[in-house]
Design an enzyme around this catalytic site. Structure first.
Site, PDB file in Angstrom:
ATOM      1  N   ARG A 256     -22.242 -14.131  23.691  1.00 50.21           N
ATOM      2  CA  ARG A 256     -23.349 -14.529  23.138  1.00 50.21           C
ATOM      3  C   ARG A 256     -24.380 -13.239  22.762  1.00 50.21           C
ATOM      4  O   ARG A 256     -24.931 -12.842  23.853  1.00 50.21           O
ATOM      5  CB  ARG A 256     -24.153 -15.483  23.962  1.00 50.21           C
ATOM      6  CG  ARG A 256     -25.148 -16.373  23.582  1.00 50.21           C
ATOM      7  CD  ARG A 256     -25.927 -17.296  24.837  1.00 50.21           C
ATOM      8  NE  ARG A 256     -26.876 -16.301  25.091  1.00 50.21           N
ATOM      9  CZ  ARG A 256     -27.462 -16.201  26.543  1.00 50.21           C
ATOM     10  NH1 ARG A 256     -26.961 -17.060  27.115  1.00 50.21           N
ATOM     11  NH2 ARG A 256     -28.246 -15.349  26.713  1.00 50.21           N
ATOM     12  N   HIS A 260     -30.225 -17.502  24.866  1.00 53.20           N
ATOM     13  CA  HIS A 260     -29.719 -18.775  24.940  1.00 53.20           C
ATOM     14  C   HIS A 260     -30.043 -19.575  24.189  1.00 53.20           C
ATOM     15  O   HIS A 260     -29.221 -20.184  23.426  1.00 53.20           O
ATOM     16  CB  HIS A 260     -30.050 -19.325  26.513  1.00 53.20           C
ATOM     17  CG  HIS A 260     -29.565 -20.695  26.664  1.00 53.20           C
ATOM     18  ND1 HIS A 260     -28.193 -21.052  26.916  1.00 53.20           N
ATOM     19  CD2 HIS A 260     -30.356 -21.913  26.807  1.00 53.20           C
ATOM     20  CE1 HIS A 260     -28.255 -22.359  26.967  1.00 53.20           C
ATOM     21  NE2 HIS A 260     -29.410 -22.667  26.949  1.00 53.20           N
ATOM     22  N   TYR A 269     -32.742 -10.612  32.223  1.00 51.42           N
ATOM     23  CA  TYR A 269     -31.553 -10.690  33.127  1.00 51.42           C
ATOM     24  C   TYR A 269     -30.293 -10.084  32.841  1.00 51.42           C
ATOM     25  O   TYR A 269     -29.359 -10.149  33.369  1.00 51.42           O
ATOM     26  CB  TYR A 269     -31.226 -12.281  33.480  1.00 51.42           C
ATOM     27  CG  TYR A 269     -31.152 -13.075  32.254  1.00 51.42           C
ATOM     28  CD1 TYR A 269     -29.834 -13.076  31.443  1.00 51.42           C
ATOM     29  CD2 TYR A 269     -31.890 -13.992  31.772  1.00 51.42           C
ATOM     30  CE1 TYR A 269     -29.391 -13.790  30.440  1.00 51.42           C
ATOM     31  CE2 TYR A 269     -31.936 -14.911  30.672  1.00 51.42           C
ATOM     32  CZ  TYR A 269     -30.499 -14.629  29.917  1.00 51.42           C
ATOM     33  OH  TYR A 269     -30.269 -15.330  28.730  1.00 51.42           O
TER      34      TYR A 269
HETATM   35  C1  LIG Z   1     -26.042 -31.706  32.889  1.00 50.50           C
HETATM   36  C2  LIG Z   1     -27.052 -30.585  32.641  1.00 50.50           C
HETATM   37  N1  LIG Z   1     -27.432 -29.667  33.485  1.00 50.50           N
HETATM   38  C3  LIG Z   1     -28.276 -28.672  33.223  1.00 50.50           C
HETATM   39  C4  LIG Z   1     -28.643 -28.717  31.817  1.00 50.50           C
HETATM   40  C5  LIG Z   1     -29.436 -27.258  31.304  1.00 50.50           C
HETATM   41  N2  LIG Z   1     -28.737 -26.495  30.574  1.00 50.50           N
HETATM   42  C6  LIG Z   1     -28.707 -26.473  29.280  1.00 50.50           C
HETATM   43  S1  LIG Z   1     -27.913 -25.335  28.595  1.00 50.50           S
HETATM   44  C7  LIG Z   1     -27.314 -24.712  30.060  1.00 50.50           C
HETATM   45  C8  LIG Z   1     -26.190 -23.625  30.310  1.00 50.50           C
HETATM   46  C9  LIG Z   1     -24.936 -23.790  29.638  1.00 50.50           C
HETATM   47  O1  LIG Z   1     -23.953 -23.005  29.651  1.00 50.50           O
HETATM   48  P1  LIG Z   1     -22.586 -22.930  28.718  1.00 50.50           P
HETATM   49  O2  LIG Z   1     -21.958 -24.316  29.333  1.00 50.50           O
HETATM   50  O3  LIG Z   1     -21.901 -21.650  29.360  1.00 50.50           O
HETATM   51  O4  LIG Z   1     -22.946 -22.812  27.232  1.00 50.50           O
HETATM   52  P2  LIG Z   1     -23.643 -22.067  26.415  1.00 50.50           P
HETATM   53  O5  LIG Z   1     -25.094 -22.252  26.386  1.00 50.50           O
HETATM   54  O6  LIG Z   1     -23.447 -20.602  27.013  1.00 50.50           O
HETATM   55  O7  LIG Z   1     -22.885 -22.004  25.253  1.00 50.50           O
HETATM   56  C10 LIG Z   1     -27.831 -25.426  31.242  1.00 50.50           C
HETATM   57  C11 LIG Z   1     -27.551 -25.488  32.583  1.00 50.50           C
HETATM   58  C12 LIG Z   1     -28.196 -29.625  30.883  1.00 50.50           C
HETATM   59  N3  LIG Z   1     -28.478 -29.548  29.493  1.00 50.50           N
HETATM   60  N4  LIG Z   1     -27.453 -30.625  31.170  1.00 50.50           N
END
Ligand SMILES: Cc1ncc(C[n+]2csc(CCOP(=O)(O)OP(=O)(O)O)c2C)c(N)n1
Ligand SMILES: [Mg+2]
Length: 365
Positions: A256, A260, A269
């Protein structure tokens, strides 16, 4: 978590040359140039979305930069009636399926853009991490019971693999042998949590073994390799050999580049040098070098594609901003029939709109 690349499926090296012994998919020039155009369109859409977000013209946005090879490459491997269920960052999949202004409207806060995706066999965007994985398995199971030949490709991140829904979904898929392709976008980060803190497994792909089906680890920044592994997974989902199970877990290894979301600041970080290292694998640059090296693309054609893309993205932004607003749409689509409580809320909302007039209401609330 391994940092070793040797077990990655790869067709192009970091300079866009074909890796020795690689099995290059047999795609015609139009398709290859389509993959190139759609990756560039994804990147330009992304750049523009972040730019207008900074000007207060768009809500929070999740950047796809670095993911184009995985999203576009995998979606080119599907038939039009195969389904895609995605998380929130896979704009490249939407680009291939038919990007229009309604998609940007969703990111401006209007549900219509989310609902419209179903017309292109894309399940609504899913921000609740991993929630859509069991849905993808259920849809695939229903489709198999109906005797259809469709695949259901479920995209999620490295972070999603820590959720119960991931394990429940994969377990069910193995037991009921559903035509589901699990596509893990391992972009090394889940917001500020690095992949090595997400799992003690050596790879995400190896988790498939526990559920009884195949796991594949591919260079997610190599669109041809992603195309090839997704095509094989989709073929197997639809007509497996006697000793094969239909599901596959694909781990696409990528990075990425950006924050985020526009609400995040990654400089607190992670190290900028790491970002620069991964950019050496950039999917667009590599694929461009491949197309140039095989005589399919030259500077003139690339410039024409760039101009066409810029014009298209500008038109999408203009149409999304000019679109008529109907805030009462937030009550549509979640239920076939609105429950009483929501019906009451909708009526109260409509009478407020009536009282104020749409424009004044949108300005003041
Ligand atoms: C059930 C849930 N827990 C926490 C969150 C908060 N949250 C939003 S994005 C994220 C990280 C997701 O990371 P990843 O699956 O690696 O996807 P990326 O953003 O890297 O594409 C989190 C923890 C959420 N949206 N849903
Ligand atoms: Mg991630």
């Amino acid at each position: 978590m391994t940092t070793d690349d040797t077990e990655l499926v790869r067709i192009l090296d970091e300079d866009g040359a074909v890796v020795e012994g690689a099995d290059v998919p047999d795609l015609d020039d139009e398709t290859l140039l389509g993959i190139y155009r759609d990756m560039r369109l994804t990147r330009e859409f992304d750049r523009k979305a972040i730019s207008i977000q900074r000007q207060g013209r768009l809500g929070t946005f999740a950047s796809a930069a670095g993911h184009e090879g995985a999203q576009v490459g995998s979606t080119y491997a599907l038939a039009d009636d195969d389904w895609i269920l995605y998380q929130y960052r896979e704009h490249g999949a939407v680009v291939v399926r038919d990007l229009d202004s309604s998609y940007l409207e969703y990111w401006m806060g209007h549900e219509r853009g989310n609902a419209a995706l179903a017309d292109d066999n894309v399940f609504p965007l899913n921000i609740t991490i991993a929630d859509h994985i069991p849905h993808g398995v259920g849809m695939a199971w229903a489709s198999k019971l109906k005797g259809e030949e469709k695949a259901f490709v479920v995209h999620f991140g490295d972070g999603a693999t820590s959720e119960g829904d991931f394990h429940e979904g994969l377990n069910f898929a193995g037991v009921f042998d559903t035509p589901t392709v699990f596509f893990c976008n391992n972009n090394q980060w889940a917001i500020s949590v690095p992949a090595e803190r997400q799992t003690a497994s050596a790879t995400f792909a190896q988790k498939a073994e526990a559920y009884g089906f195949e796991g594949v680890r591919v260079d997610g920044m190599d669109p041809l390799a992603v195309y090839a592994v997704t095509r094989d997974a989709v073929e197997k989902a639809k007509s497996p050999e006697e000793d094969e199970l239909r599901p596959t877990l694909i781990e696409a290894v990528m990075y990425r580049y950006g924050a985020h979301t526009t609400a995040d600041d990654p400089t607190v970080y992670r190290d900028e040098a790491e970002v620069e290292r991964w950019k050496q694998r950039d999917p667009i640059r590599r694929f461009e070098a491949y197309l140039e090296g095989t005589g399919r693309l030259d500077a003139e054609r690339a410039a024409a594609i760039e101009a066409e893309i810029e014009e298209r993205v500008a038109a999408i932004v203009e149409a999304a901003e000019d679109a008529e607003r109907n805030p009462a749409e937030m009550f549509d689509d979640a239920y076939a029939e609105l429950p009483d409580e929501l019906r009451t809320q909708r009526e109260a909302f409509l009478s407020l709109l009536d009282e104020y007039g749409d424009e004044a209401f949108l300005r003041d609330h």
